[in-house]
Write a protein that holds these residues in place. Structure first.
Motif, PDB file in Angstrom:
ATOM      1  N   GLY A  86     -16.357  -5.388  -6.793  1.00 49.56           N
ATOM      2  CA  GLY A  86     -17.464  -5.324  -5.852  1.00 49.56           C
ATOM      3  C   GLY A  86     -17.128  -5.727  -4.433  1.00 49.56           C
ATOM      4  O   GLY A  86     -17.940  -5.549  -3.523  1.00 49.56           O
ATOM      5  N   ARG A  87     -15.954  -6.290  -4.218  1.00 51.32           N
ATOM      6  CA  ARG A  87     -15.598  -6.730  -2.863  1.00 51.32           C
ATOM      7  C   ARG A  87     -15.386  -5.531  -1.934  1.00 51.32           C
ATOM      8  O   ARG A  87     -14.799  -4.532  -2.323  1.00 51.32           O
ATOM      9  CB  ARG A  87     -14.324  -7.560  -2.881  1.00 51.32           C
ATOM     10  CG  ARG A  87     -14.464  -8.953  -3.463  1.00 51.32           C
ATOM     11  CD  ARG A  87     -13.137  -9.688  -3.379  1.00 51.32           C
ATOM     12  NE  ARG A  87     -12.093  -8.992  -4.117  1.00 51.32           N
ATOM     13  CZ  ARG A  87     -10.786  -9.179  -3.950  1.00 51.32           C
ATOM     14  NH1 ARG A  87     -10.366 -10.033  -3.039  1.00 51.32           N
ATOM     15  NH2 ARG A  87      -9.902  -8.513  -4.675  1.00 51.32           N
ATOM     16  N   GLN A  88     -15.824  -5.681  -0.701  1.00 50.01           N
ATOM     17  CA  GLN A  88     -15.578  -4.659   0.307  1.00 50.01           C
ATOM     18  C   GLN A  88     -14.696  -5.164   1.434  1.00 50.01           C
ATOM     19  O   GLN A  88     -14.314  -4.392   2.315  1.00 50.01           O
ATOM     20  CB  GLN A  88     -16.899  -4.140   0.868  1.00 50.01           C
ATOM     21  CG  GLN A  88     -17.699  -3.339  -0.159  1.00 50.01           C
ATOM     22  CD  GLN A  88     -18.860  -2.600   0.466  1.00 50.01           C
ATOM     23  OE1 GLN A  88     -19.751  -3.215   1.034  1.00 50.01           O
ATOM     24  NE2 GLN A  88     -18.846  -1.279   0.362  1.00 50.01           N
ATOM     25  N   ARG A  89     -14.371  -6.453   1.396  1.00 54.45           N
ATOM     26  CA  ARG A  89     -13.462  -7.002   2.391  1.00 54.45           C
ATOM     27  C   ARG A  89     -12.698  -8.169   1.790  1.00 54.45           C
ATOM     28  O   ARG A  89     -13.111  -8.746   0.782  1.00 54.45           O
ATOM     29  CB  ARG A  89     -14.207  -7.449   3.653  1.00 54.45           C
ATOM     30  CG  ARG A  89     -15.262  -8.489   3.433  1.00 54.45           C
ATOM     31  CD  ARG A  89     -15.949  -8.883   4.727  1.00 54.45           C
ATOM     32  NE  ARG A  89     -15.026  -9.541   5.655  1.00 54.45           N
ATOM     33  CZ  ARG A  89     -15.374  -9.996   6.852  1.00 54.45           C
ATOM     34  NH1 ARG A  89     -16.609  -9.831   7.281  1.00 54.45           N
ATOM     35  NH2 ARG A  89     -14.500 -10.603   7.631  1.00 54.45           N
ATOM     36  N   ARG A  90     -11.606  -8.491   2.437  1.00 54.38           N
ATOM     37  CA  ARG A  90     -10.780  -9.607   1.970  1.00 54.38           C
ATOM     38  C   ARG A  90     -10.002 -10.154   3.155  1.00 54.38           C
ATOM     39  O   ARG A  90      -9.625  -9.403   4.054  1.00 54.38           O
ATOM     40  CB  ARG A  90      -9.803  -9.126   0.885  1.00 54.38           C
ATOM     41  CG  ARG A  90      -8.831 -10.197   0.392  1.00 54.38           C
ATOM     42  CD  ARG A  90      -7.756  -9.627  -0.495  1.00 54.38           C
ATOM     43  NE  ARG A  90      -6.795 -10.668  -0.871  1.00 54.38           N
ATOM     44  CZ  ARG A  90      -5.647 -10.435  -1.479  1.00 54.38           C
ATOM     45  NH1 ARG A  90      -5.301  -9.195  -1.788  1.00 54.38           N
ATOM     46  NH2 ARG A  90      -4.820 -11.420  -1.778  1.00 54.38           N
ATOM     47  N   ALA A  91      -9.782 -11.457   3.183  1.00 53.26           N
ATOM     48  CA  ALA A  91      -8.953 -12.083   4.210  1.00 53.26           C
ATOM     49  C   ALA A  91      -7.667 -12.579   3.565  1.00 53.26           C
ATOM     50  O   ALA A  91      -7.686 -13.100   2.444  1.00 53.26           O
ATOM     51  CB  ALA A  91      -9.693 -13.238   4.874  1.00 53.26           C
ATOM     52  N   MET A  92      -6.544 -12.409   4.261  1.00 50.17           N
ATOM     53  CA  MET A  92      -5.271 -12.886   3.743  1.00 50.17           C
ATOM     54  C   MET A  92      -4.336 -13.214   4.894  1.00 50.17           C
ATOM     55  O   MET A  92      -4.447 -12.643   5.983  1.00 50.17           O
ATOM     56  CB  MET A  92      -4.627 -11.838   2.816  1.00 50.17           C
ATOM     57  CG  MET A  92      -4.279 -10.532   3.491  1.00 50.17           C
ATOM     58  SD  MET A  92      -3.815  -9.201   2.323  1.00 50.17           S
ATOM     59  CE  MET A  92      -2.458  -9.943   1.447  1.00 50.17           C
TER      60      MET A  92
END
Length: 286
Positions: free
Chosen positions: A226-232
């Motif tokens: 369900g995620r539409q964004r991610r930070a890394m």
């Protein structure tokens, strides 16, 4: 004795495999140059990628905890992504064996640093010719960052305000100070200060994080979870799945992190301003 040298032999073989998989990835990029971007305006080319992937060395005076950044974006087709996966698997295996050596035979780590470069004459010549100091094991095993899926855009920004805070008991603080050198005047001063507070009082050990580049990834479609964004964090080039062979839209951040914190200091900071035990970077709570 037999086990420790078996582990060292495994580590040597796994180091070879890290180099081989990196060379295979670079070779693919040379034959089929991907679309890419490099922070600072340098041209993206296989030569830059080679330097980023095979920089395994300490520089003179380098903090042993610090690693160098090679920040860039790479549009990766399925074949290039397969090479990236092989590199990361090789690095993971190498890191696992190194962790086992550190736990059971820590004296072997220095021997590994001395022996491994000689297994690859080109790397050793580079080490000697550039005046570099010795092998930096963390730079050998840190993974190549990969986006989970094709991206609609990437937003890059320096993150400079991070710090790690760990609770430290009086007993643990005393043990660590005694391990340093209990005859040194500055250690004796800190031991006396420690003896003057209750055994039940917790201390805070603070480690300031070095600036890192943070990438905010915006996916074209929601992932399975369900995620539409991610930070890394992206200390090495970020490989982005791209069936079309093009980079997604992205911003161009400053070449270097700002000299001061970009966020206001938290109003709820509960630590004293000066360290109580400087040798341990340990603070008392207000």
């Amino acid at each position: 004795m037999e086990r420790q040298y078996r582990l060292l032999a495994q580590l040597e073989h796994q180091f070879d495999h890290v180099i081989e998989t990196c060379e295979a990835l670079i070779g693919h990029a040379e034959r089929r140059p991907p679309d890419g971007w490099v922070l600072g305006g340098a041209p993206f080319e296989a030569r830059w990628l080679r330097h980023a992937l095979l920089d395994f060395w300490y520089q003179d005076g380098q903090d042993g905890r610090a690693t160098r950044n090679y920040i860039g974006l790479v549009a990766a087709d399925s074949a290039l992504l397969a090479h990236v996966d092989e590199v990361n698997q090789a690095k993971q295996t190498f890191a696992a064996t190194l962790a086992e050596i550190r736990q059971h035979f820590p004296s072997l780590v220095a021997e590994a640093k001395a022996v491994l470069p000689f297994r690859h004459p080109t790397l050793h010549d580079h080490l000697r010719g550039k005046g570099l100091a010795r092998l930096h094991l963390k730079q050998c095993w840190r993974h190549l960052p990969v986006a989970d899926a094709p991206l609609a855009q990437v937003r890059l920004a320096w993150y400079t305000s991070g710090r790690s805070i760990k609770r430290l008991s009086v007993r643990d603080a005393e043990r660590r100070l005694l391990e340093m050198d209990s005859d040194s005047p500055h250690i004796r001063i800190q031991l006396r200060a420690l003896a003057g507070i209750p055994d039940s009082e917790p201390l805070a050990q603070v480690q300031t994080q070095t600036p890192v580049m943070r990438a905010n990834l915006f996916f074209r479609e929601a992932l399975d979870d369900g995620r539409q964004r991610r930070a890394m964090n992206v200390p090495l080039p970020l490989f982005i799945p791209s069936p079309e062979g093009r980079l997604p839209p992205h911003n161009v951040p400053a070449d270097a992190p700002p000299p001061t914190r970009t966020r206001a200091k938290r109003a709820d900071t509960k630590l004293e301003d000066t360290p109580f035990l400087p040798s341990l970077r340990a603070y008392r709570y207000r």
